[in-house]
Design a protein around this motif. Structure first.
Motif, PDB file in Angstrom:
ATOM      1  N   GLY B 137       0.855  -1.184   0.000  1.00  0.00           N
ATOM      2  CA  GLY B 137       0.000   0.000   0.000  1.00  0.00           C
ATOM      3  C   GLY B 137       0.891   1.233   0.000  1.00  0.00           C
ATOM      4  N   GLN B 138       0.364   2.322  -0.490  1.00  0.00           N
ATOM      5  CA  GLN B 138       1.130   3.580  -0.480  1.00  0.00           C
ATOM      6  C   GLN B 138       0.157   4.694  -0.121  1.00  0.00           C
ATOM      7  N   VAL B 139       0.669   5.792   0.377  1.00  0.00           N
ATOM      8  CA  VAL B 139      -0.190   6.922   0.741  1.00  0.00           C
ATOM      9  C   VAL B 139      -0.914   7.432  -0.514  1.00  0.00           C
ATOM     10  N   PHE B 140      -1.926   8.255  -0.317  1.00  0.00           N
ATOM     11  CA  PHE B 140      -2.659   8.832  -1.445  1.00  0.00           C
ATOM     12  C   PHE B 140      -1.682   9.514  -2.412  1.00  0.00           C
ATOM     13  N   ALA B 141      -1.984   9.457  -3.692  1.00  0.00           N
ATOM     14  CA  ALA B 141      -1.081  10.022  -4.707  1.00  0.00           C
ATOM     15  C   ALA B 141      -0.803  11.503  -4.444  1.00  0.00           C
ATOM     16  N   HIS B 142      -1.816  12.228  -3.962  1.00  0.00           N
ATOM     17  CA  HIS B 142      -1.589  13.659  -3.754  1.00  0.00           C
ATOM     18  C   HIS B 142      -0.678  13.935  -2.568  1.00  0.00           C
ATOM     19  N   LEU B 143      -0.421  12.915  -1.753  1.00  0.00           N
ATOM     20  CA  LEU B 143       0.476  13.092  -0.605  1.00  0.00           C
ATOM     21  C   LEU B 143       1.910  12.657  -0.906  1.00  0.00           C
ATOM     22  N   LEU B 144       2.130  12.051  -2.076  1.00  0.00           N
ATOM     23  CA  LEU B 144       3.482  11.566  -2.398  1.00  0.00           C
ATOM     24  C   LEU B 144       4.485  12.711  -2.320  1.00  0.00           C
ATOM     25  N   GLY B 145       5.572  12.465  -1.629  1.00  0.00           N
ATOM     26  CA  GLY B 145       6.617  13.480  -1.532  1.00  0.00           C
ATOM     27  C   GLY B 145       6.391  14.526  -0.466  1.00  0.00           C
ATOM     28  N   ASN B 165       9.729  -3.179 -10.604  1.00  0.00           N
ATOM     29  CA  ASN B 165       8.771  -2.610  -9.665  1.00  0.00           C
ATOM     30  C   ASN B 165       8.018  -1.482 -10.360  1.00  0.00           C
ATOM     31  N   TYR B 166       6.865  -1.147  -9.794  1.00  0.00           N
ATOM     32  CA  TYR B 166       6.026  -0.154 -10.455  1.00  0.00           C
ATOM     33  C   TYR B 166       5.080   0.449  -9.431  1.00  0.00           C
ATOM     34  N   GLN B 167       4.879   1.755  -9.554  1.00  0.00           N
ATOM     35  CA  GLN B 167       3.921   2.413  -8.665  1.00  0.00           C
ATOM     36  C   GLN B 167       2.631   2.698  -9.425  1.00  0.00           C
ATOM     37  N   VAL B 168       1.543   2.222  -8.895  1.00  0.00           N
ATOM     38  CA  VAL B 168       0.229   2.450  -9.492  1.00  0.00           C
ATOM     39  C   VAL B 168      -0.426   3.620  -8.761  1.00  0.00           C
ATOM     40  N   THR B 169      -0.828   4.630  -9.526  1.00  0.00           N
ATOM     41  CA  THR B 169      -1.526   5.760  -8.905  1.00  0.00           C
ATOM     42  C   THR B 169      -2.939   5.910  -9.477  1.00  0.00           C
ATOM     43  N   ASP B 170      -3.274   5.049 -10.426  1.00  0.00           N
ATOM     44  CA  ASP B 170      -4.577   5.128 -11.073  1.00  0.00           C
ATOM     45  C   ASP B 170      -5.118   3.703 -11.215  1.00  0.00           C
ATOM     46  N   ALA B 171      -6.330   3.478 -10.724  1.00  0.00           N
ATOM     47  CA  ALA B 171      -6.872   2.116 -10.670  1.00  0.00           C
ATOM     48  C   ALA B 171      -6.934   1.449 -12.040  1.00  0.00           C
ATOM     49  N   THR B 172      -7.102   2.241 -13.085  1.00  0.00           N
ATOM     50  CA  THR B 172      -7.250   1.625 -14.412  1.00  0.00           C
ATOM     51  C   THR B 172      -5.992   0.863 -14.834  1.00  0.00           C
ATOM     52  N   GLU B 173      -4.878   1.183 -14.203  1.00  0.00           N
ATOM     53  CA  GLU B 173      -3.627   0.498 -14.560  1.00  0.00           C
ATOM     54  C   GLU B 173      -3.537  -0.898 -13.949  1.00  0.00           C
ATOM     55  N   ILE B 174      -4.330  -1.154 -12.910  1.00  0.00           N
ATOM     56  CA  ILE B 174      -4.097  -2.349 -12.079  1.00  0.00           C
ATOM     57  C   ILE B 174      -4.124  -3.670 -12.862  1.00  0.00           C
ATOM     58  N   PRO B 175      -5.147  -3.947 -13.673  1.00  0.00           N
ATOM     59  CA  PRO B 175      -5.142  -5.276 -14.332  1.00  0.00           C
ATOM     60  C   PRO B 175      -3.893  -5.505 -15.185  1.00  0.00           C
ATOM     61  N   ILE B 195       4.777  -4.196  -6.511  1.00  0.00           N
ATOM     62  CA  ILE B 195       3.827  -3.224  -7.031  1.00  0.00           C
ATOM     63  C   ILE B 195       3.329  -2.376  -5.863  1.00  0.00           C
ATOM     64  N   ASP B 196       3.569  -1.084  -5.961  1.00  0.00           N
ATOM     65  CA  ASP B 196       3.211  -0.136  -4.905  1.00  0.00           C
ATOM     66  C   ASP B 196       1.929   0.560  -5.361  1.00  0.00           C
ATOM     67  N   ILE B 197       0.861   0.437  -4.596  1.00  0.00           N
ATOM     68  CA  ILE B 197      -0.436   0.977  -5.047  1.00  0.00           C
ATOM     69  C   ILE B 197      -0.896   2.070  -4.082  1.00  0.00           C
ATOM     70  N   THR B 198      -1.042   3.277  -4.607  1.00  0.00           N
ATOM     71  CA  THR B 198      -1.479   4.370  -3.727  1.00  0.00           C
ATOM     72  C   THR B 198      -2.927   4.129  -3.289  1.00  0.00           C
ATOM     73  N   LYS B 199      -3.243   4.680  -2.137  1.00  0.00           N
ATOM     74  CA  LYS B 199      -4.537   4.391  -1.519  1.00  0.00           C
ATOM     75  C   LYS B 199      -5.697   4.849  -2.420  1.00  0.00           C
ATOM     76  N   ASN B 200      -5.515   5.986  -3.089  1.00  0.00           N
ATOM     77  CA  ASN B 200      -6.597   6.473  -3.955  1.00  0.00           C
ATOM     78  C   ASN B 200      -6.874   5.482  -5.091  1.00  0.00           C
TER      79      ASN B 200
END
Lengths: 206, 598
Positions: B137-145, B165-175, B195-200
């Protein structure tokens, strides 16, 4: 990974130009950089830019190392998922340039030196001429851009900056054809070249 | 990419378009009729895991991964989530699962400390080529940094220890990202993917069009193309050899090429030795299996490495613990190296003939071209060395007769009970070397150990995963008193999951391997290796796990039998002699031929 001039080189260190074709992916710069830092190898110059193909990125990396080390580095880079292809070449195998900018006070330049002579003799051109300062630009090899620093130093050089190196491989026929191979489900031999096999064709690749 | 190329960074929708183009090439029937369902990123993730055949997840919840855990609440029937006691335990369990099952291990952890606790396991899986998909899990995308609560730059921290490795910040990328993750983790030379997925993105709803597995990434070639010319050259070299020697590693197991390997060895008649990760690919008692390589390997395989004329390395990477001093390693031999990873060729040992490719394909091709031969005199030489080793080392270790118990006799007696059918999971140190040297293994995927990284604390959680990966088999974790105390909290996982794992602690009241080096190379200056331990049996009892401690030879066999016959987990502590050394040994800086018997 390729060295297009596969001749037996002495084991000594020399400058190598590593050309990396990649996908454009966040974090890839770091993934490539740590391959060098992990081995405590300094990157002398690094440039990233779009390539001749849309969506494919090109890295130019310069290191001063032995061929053995550079070959191993190149293999590690090519192993990264988003890297398509790596080539390494000596300076003789590439056409390379660096760009440099020099800011000098206009009054001194105008007064003490003939601007025209400076420009002619150093292949430079004036990018900006203002009352307070003038910016010259030159492109060339390291020695050439260095030479102009020495020349301008007595005239109160205010600021100097040099870009990373960009290099074109003499023997390369570009990446377009290769990319089509990569896009196939079963890539052909073109992209899985075997360095040993291709010795005779002056291509040293994997 | 750097800042100068910022404008070239593709947006998520653009990336998606590319994925779709990739998928479009694969001719999916009726793709035009595919219906979409609106789901959250979390649900899409779990559906993707199910589609990839996930059976078990080892994980630990936390703030930034809560939406995924909330979705998991409704998937309890389909996905078996095992709550570990520490994320390191979770990832080692994932490794154990992958090693015995041959499938991808799945691990969940939250952001920040949850993710950083995975690092040791990632490094371990990276160096031992273990396929894992870790979801953090990762913090919300708007909180990154912004230095948000439990925010860590997980992508950058894990880059050197992941295959991808890859950071997902948008659900459409997940599949698409999950399909790539599985493909990359298990194909080619396997490895860990994070795979690091932001909470949003976990919460975000999107139109999910179903899951399509990935089978091609244009920049990634898992298998080099096989060149017949090189297989022919390798065969010629092998056919002309007088004293050929095969070294095999985990590549044979990872490539599921055990049968192909056995056929090659049996037709060629070549004596073969293994790295510890390769152990068990052919049975311990196979007549052409001449033993273990490396620092604490067998006498013959080490000495004769420097006498063979053709060295055939299969799916192994010439680790420094195998080669000893490199400039005096097999210098007389011509080297054939079979590997799926081109960067391994010539990395440490100069190859005469490289055979790039998946050994499942290269080995049969090679077998076809080689002559059927036997090497009675050459093999007799290995036997001579074995006899010397038995006399100088093995007899005293396995059959001491009097004095305190030894690690070797515990393993030897365990063999009598398991008959070589159990999965042996080992930690790191003296007991690991003893277990790897003496454990009888009839089957592949029977030896689970931390080879490359040497991670103490690996065995207990890995054994849990190993049991999930091979539920029908007995799993015995052989652990030292030091390593056990690094991850003993996973006794709680054993208790809660009710899994049946046998724990054999070989307690010498020392950090034995370091003590051995201090004795041999630091003039007995025992610097911080003396280890006081709790009452392990009482500790197990606190977790509801049966246990026993044994220090008498007369009780050893019955105690081991009690452990193996016990229904459910059991902890057996064997008090062994304090200052035993593991021999043979190739001291650091020495060549394999300088291996010492004492």
């Amino acid at each position: 990974m390729s060295n297009q001039n596969h001749t037996e080189k002495p084991a000594g260190k020399q400058e190598f130009n590593i050309t990396v074709y990649t996908e454009n992916q966040i974090g890839l710069l770091n993934r490539i950089a740590i391959i060098f830092t992990r081995r405590k190898i300094n990157i002398d110059s690094l440039n990233t830019s779009p390539s001749e193909i849309e969506s494919i990125h090109r890295f130019n990396i310069v290191v001063n190392e032995t061929e053995d080390v550079v070959r191993k580095l190149s293999r590690q880079i090519e192993k990264q998922v988003e890297v398509l292809k790596v080539y390494y070449n000596t300076n003789e195998d590439v056409i390379w340039q660096e760009l440099a900018l020099y800011k000098v006070p206009t009054d001194i330049i105008a007064e003490k030196a003939s601007v025209e002579r400076l420009l002619r003799e150093n292949g430079a051109r004036a990018v900006v001429i203002r009352k307070d300062y003038t910016v010259f630009e030159t492109t060339g090899h390291r020695e050439e851009t260095d030479a102009l620093i020495k020349i301008l130093q007595p005239f109160g050089l205010i600021e100097f900056v040099r870009s990373a190196r960009v290099a074109i491989i003499k023997h390369s026929d570009g990446f377009n054809r290769k990319l089509r191979e990569f896009e196939r489900l079963e890539p052909g031999e073109e992209v899985s070249e075997n360095e040993y096999l291709n010795n005779g064709q002056r291509i040293f690749t994997m | 990419m750097d800042e100068g190329t910022n404008q070239l960074i593709r947006s998520a929708p653009e990336m998606k378009k590319e994925f779709i183009m990739e998928i479009a090439q694969q001719e999916i029937p009726n793709s035009a009729e595919t219906k979409t369902v609106e789901v959250s990123g979390s649900v899409a993730l779990l559906e993707a895991l199910i589609a990839e055949g996930t059976e078990v997840i080892f994980g630990y919840p936390g703030g930034a991964i809560m939406p995924i855990y909330d979705a998991l609440y409704d998937y309890k029937e389909k996905l078996n989530h095992i709550l570990v006691r520490h994320e390191q335990g979770g990832i080692h369990a994932g490794q154990g699962f992958a090693r015995t099952s041959g499938k991808v291990g799945i691990v969940f952890a939250t952001s920040g400390p949850g993710a950083t606790n995975l690092i040791t396991g990632l490094a371990d899986a990276m160096i031992d080529s273990t396929p894992l998909v870790c979801i953090t899990g990762q913090v919300f995308a708007h909180l990154l940094g912004t230095d948000a609560f439990q925010e860590t730059d997980v992508i950058n921290i894990t880059t050197p220890v992941t295959k991808w490795n890859y950071q997902v910040t948008d659900a459409t990328e997940i599949p698409e990202v999950i399909s790539k993750a599985f493909y990359i983790a298990r194909s080619g030379r396997p490895g860990p993917v994070l795979i690091d997925i932001t909470k949003n993105a976990q919460i975000q709803k999107f139109d999910f069009a179903g899951y399509k597995p990935c089978d091609h990434i244009r920049s990634y070639r898992p298998k080099p193309i096989i060149r017949k010319e090189y297989i022919q050259k390798a065969a010629d070299l092998i056919n002309s050899a007088k004293k050929p020697f095969v070294l095999w590693g985990q590549g044979v197991i990872l490539g599921e090429a055990e049968k192909e390997f056995k056929a090659f060895v049996e037709k060629s008649g070549i004596p073969s030795a293994w790295t510890i990760l390769g152990a068990g690919a052919i049975p311990t008692d196979h007549p052409l299996n001449v033993g273990m390589l490396g620092m604490h390997g067998n006498y013959g395989p080490n000495v004769l490495t420097n006498e063979c004329d053709v060295l055939i390395a299969i799916g192994m990477r010439f680790d420094d613990r195998v080669t000893g001093r490199l400039d005096r390693y097999a210098k007389q031999a011509k080297v054939v190296h079979l590997d799926i990873d081109p960067s391994e060729i010539d990395k440490n040992v100069q190859t005469t003939v490289p055979v790039w490719g998946d050994c499942k394909e290269t080995l049969p091709a090679l077998t076809e071209l080689i002559q059927e031969r036997t090497f009675p005199e050459w093999i007799a030489k290995f036997k001579e060395y074995t006899e010397k080793e038995v006399e100088a080392v093995i007899n005293a270790e396995l059959h001491p007769g009097s004095g305190e118990l030894t690690m070797g006799e515990a393993i030897h007696q365990l063999n009598e009970l398991t008959k070589g059918d159990a999965v042996i999971v080992t930690d790191v140190g003296q007991h690991q070397m003893v277990a790897c040297r003496y454990a009888k293994l009839n089957k592949t995927r029977s030896n689970v150990t931390s080879g490359g990284l040497g991670t103490m604390g690996f065995a207990l959680p890995a054994a849990i995963g190993a049991k999930f990966g091979a539920p029908e088999r007995d799993v015995v974790a052989v652990i030292g008193d030091g390593g056990f105390q690094m991850t003993l909290q996973e006794l709680g996982t054993i208790m809660q999951s009710g899994i049946d794992v046998k724990i054999l602690i070989l307690n010498n009241r020392f950090l034995g391997m370091v003590r051995q080096w201090q004795e041999l190379f630091n003039e007995n200056r025992y610097s911080f290796v003396d280890m006081t331990s709790p009452d392990f049996v009482a500790l197990a009892a606190a977790y509801g796990i049966a246990g026993k401690s044994v220090s008498e030879r007369s009780d050893l066999n019955a105690s081991l039998e009690e452990m193996m016959n016990h229904k459910g987990s059991f902890l057996l502590e064997v008090m062994v002699t304090k200052e035993n050394n593991v021999f043979p040994m190739v001291p650091q800086g020495c060549s394999v031929a300088e291996i010492r018997l004492k």
